[in-house]
Scaffold this motif. Structure first.
Motif, PDB file in Angstrom:
ATOM      1  N   ARG A 299      97.430  11.189  30.062  1.00 25.48           N
ATOM      2  CA  ARG A 299      98.853  11.475  30.270  1.00 25.48           C
ATOM      3  C   ARG A 299      99.439  10.520  31.308  1.00 25.48           C
TER       4      ARG A 299
ATOM      5  N   ALA B  48      99.753   6.938  29.957  1.00 24.07           N
ATOM      6  CA  ALA B  48     100.848   6.793  28.992  1.00 24.07           C
ATOM      7  C   ALA B  48     102.189   6.754  29.710  1.00 24.07           C
ATOM      8  N   GLU B  49     102.425   7.663  30.646  1.00 29.40           N
ATOM      9  CA  GLU B  49     103.723   7.724  31.332  1.00 29.40           C
ATOM     10  C   GLU B  49     103.953   6.503  32.212  1.00 29.40           C
TER      11      GLU B  49
ATOM     12  N   VAL C  99      92.759  15.021  29.310  1.00 26.58           N
ATOM     13  CA  VAL C  99      94.192  15.328  29.324  1.00 26.58           C
ATOM     14  C   VAL C  99      94.961  14.499  30.354  1.00 26.58           C
ATOM     15  N   PHE C 100      94.570  14.581  31.622  1.00 26.58           N
ATOM     16  CA  PHE C 100      95.470  14.115  32.679  1.00 26.58           C
ATOM     17  C   PHE C 100      95.402  12.608  32.938  1.00 26.58           C
TER      18      PHE C 100
ATOM     19  N   ARG D 103     108.285  16.738  36.002  1.00 28.40           N
ATOM     20  CA  ARG D 103     107.741  17.941  35.336  1.00 28.40           C
ATOM     21  C   ARG D 103     108.512  19.204  35.717  1.00 28.40           C
TER      22      ARG D 103
ATOM     23  N   TYR E 148     108.541   7.140  35.328  1.00 26.11           N
ATOM     24  CA  TYR E 148     108.716   8.561  35.677  1.00 26.11           C
ATOM     25  C   TYR E 148     110.112   8.880  36.188  1.00 26.11           C
TER      26      TYR E 148
ATOM     27  N   ALA F 255      97.379  11.141  37.969  1.00 29.13           N
ATOM     28  CA  ALA F 255      96.691  12.095  37.088  1.00 29.13           C
ATOM     29  C   ALA F 255      96.445  13.419  37.805  1.00 29.13           C
TER      30      ALA F 255
ATOM     31  N   GLU G   3      99.685  15.270  37.928  1.00 30.52           N
ATOM     32  CA  GLU G   3      99.966  15.873  36.612  1.00 30.52           C
ATOM     33  C   GLU G   3      99.173  17.168  36.438  1.00 30.52           C
ATOM     34  N   ARG G   4      97.907  17.135  36.820  1.00 24.67           N
ATOM     35  CA  ARG G   4      97.066  18.338  36.709  1.00 24.67           C
ATOM     36  C   ARG G   4      97.621  19.472  37.568  1.00 24.67           C
TER      37      ARG G   4
END
Ligand code: FDA
Length: 497
Positions: A144, A147-148, A140-141, A23, A226, A483, A486-487
């Motif tokens: 996400r 999926a990743e 959301v997280f 990210r 990732y 997750a 990611e958040r």
């Protein structure tokens, strides 16, 4: 390079570190990841990168001269063997009251784990991370992260007949006959590939017993997800066989980072110093906690608060086996990738993974790794006389986990007229209560850090791994670690850069 300056240095390349690297790079920041384990990209003399679970060799253990297999015995006989000391893939790290298993190498725990990719039940989330917005995580997280990570589900029609999941079907039969909820759980292992393995059309990995010491095919570990995407940005450099030993503030709001280069015998071959504007601690719950505890105690990061090292738990891990009747064989060829669990969390505080016992022979055993609601929490502290960081967990603290696991297996044994195996963890020992695969906590979110992982006392220092989670996730942890990372990184990129 000694003396270099980097905008962001990430310590460790597991789930938290990989999310941070991807990210930040996508946001235009150059990132340097320092990983103490090996790259695991070069085949050994047998043409394979990773050793088989049934035949551990020099690649299998982190700096040990003898294996320390989670199941130490079989039919009463010890099964550990001598191996050359090497920077191998699985660290069985001993503290006084517990052995903590961890992955070592580019990809961290994703190299060695079972790949079970479980999102906790929403109603349990408040007890896991009380300061985190639940809607945001589930809308959301978590999606996400799933999926990743490449999370997928086993084709149930195939699972119903595949020889390698005979043990799973026996696990289901016994769970359901005792009225427990049985669930198929998602995984990051490529299930379509596994079907081809079972059919004999591709090289075998899961169906050949590969797991604990790495998978040569099929497993979508972080270097394939990732980290591959992070590298593709052109902004991420990863340096293996380098261990961070110190982080301390220097002028200009920067941090001096001391890094030791390791040889494959574990020896330090060089010591380097770099500076960084920001440092992300992603060395795993134990690695991050040990570093921060030491740096606070030795005066290099004295302003860290008193929550450092606290709130560590083992995710309530406890193992056991059951001896089945002769009419319930579990299969001589078992996929090493677990696909199922018994969910008795609400009533008994236990979620039991129906685990493989890939010995290559029929054992008539069912084997389980239970995740339980265990309230005990341990603390890391710096021991000035030995120069080590100790953990005060005691073996007896596993009793709540054993009690929770018994809510499932005592009942199954009563229904089936079966008994526990007593030969897997020693002689006449039922419970594997000496270990964890799921260390969590030690730099807990909203205590040692703010609500997004910013360490109190030092703007520019962050925690972004399992150390943030206070000891338990009610299920296998890596989806939650991912997750949450990611958040946090989304907020950090938006507000801090
Ligand atoms: P993680 O441990 O992944 O990464 C930390 C990295 O930092 C490591 O690569 C380490 O070498 C490196 N490091 C440490 N100190 C350093 C230093 N000073 N300098 C440089 N680098 C350093 N979970 C799950 O959800 N489903 C499952 O099926 C399983 N199964 C499973 C099986 C086994 C055998 C194990 C050991 C573990 C599991 N797990 C699991 C747990 C899961 O793998 C674990 O929770 C995560 O890998 C933790 O992710 P982190 O990002 O916190 O650290």
């Amino acid at each position: 390079v000694d003396g270099a300056h980097v905008p962001v240095l990430v310590v460790g390349s597991g789930y938290g570190g990989s999310v941070a690297a991807l990210r930040l790079a996508q946001a235009g920041v150059d990132v340097h990841v320092v990983e103490m384990g090996m790259a695991w990209d070069t085949p050994g003399p047998d043409g394979k990168i990773f050793a088989n679970t049934t035949a551990p060799d020099y690649r299998s253990y982190w700096l040990r001269t003898r294996t320390k297999q989670p199941l130490s015995n079989f039919l009463g006989f010890p099964i550990d063997r001598d191996v050359p000391r090497y920077t191998g893939i699985l660290d069985a790290e001993d503290f006084s009251g517990i052995t903590v298993y961890q992955g070592r190498g580019v990809g961290g725990g994703s190299l060695v784990n079972g790949g079970m990719a479980v999102t906790p039940r929403r109603e349990n989330f408040g007890a896991i991370l009380p300061s985190v917005n639940v809607d945001e995580m589930y809308n959301v997280f978590y999606p996400r992260a799933n999926a990743e990570l490449g999370v997928n589900n086993v084709d149930q029609a195939w699972w119903e007949t595949a020889a390698c999941y005979q043990y799973g079907r026996v696990g289901r039969k016994h769970a359901q006959r005792s009225n427990f909820s049985f669930v198929l759980v998602p995984n990051v292992y490529d299930m379509a590939y596994m079907q081809q393995e079972q059919a004999g059309t591709v090289p075998k990995s899961a169906v050949a017993g590969e797991l604990l010491y790495g998978n040569n095919h099929g497993k979508k570990s972080l270097p394939k997800t990732y980290l591959a995407r992070a590298r593709a940005t052109g902004r991420v450099a990863i340096t293996p066989l380098h261990r961070v030993t110190s982080v301390a503030p220097v002028s200009g709001g920067r941090f001096a980072v001391v890094v030791e280069q390791l040889g494959t015998g574990g020896e330090v071959t060089a010591t380097k110093q770099v500076t960084a504007d920001r440092v992300f601690f992603a060395a795993g719950s134990v690695g991050t906690s040990k570093l921060l505890t030491r740096l606070k105690a030795t005066g290099r990061l004295p302003n860290l608060n008193n929550e450092i090292g606290k709130g560590w738990g083992d995710n309530g891990n406890v193992m056991c086996g059951r001896a089945n009747h002769l009419w319930d064989p579990t299969g001589s060829v078992q996929s090493s990738v677990p696909t199922a669990g018994i969910d008795n969390w609400a009533a008994g505080g236990a979620f039991a993974e129906v685990a493989p016992l890939p010995t290559g022979i029929e054992t008539y055993a069912s084997f389980y790794l239970s995740i339980t609601r265990n309230p005990n929490r341990a603390q890391f502290s710096y021991n000035a006389s030995t120069g080590t960081v100790d953990l005060n967990w005691q073996t007896a603290w596993k009793q709540p986990s054993i009690d929770a696991a018994k809510t499932i297996f005592d009942r199954i044994n009563a229904t089936e007229g079966t008994i526990y195996r007593t030969d897997l963890f020693g002689v006449y020992k039922i419970w594997g209560d000496h270990l964890t695969y799921h260390p969590l906590g030690g730099a807990v979110l909203n205590r040692a850090t703010d609500n997004y992982g910013r360490l109190h006392g030092y703007p520019g220092l962050y925690v972004i791994d399992g150390a943030l989670i206070p000891g338990n996730t009610s299920v296998n942890p890596f989806v939650t670690i991912t997750a949450l990372a990611e958040r946090n990184i989304a907020r950090i990129i938006a507000d801090d850069l």
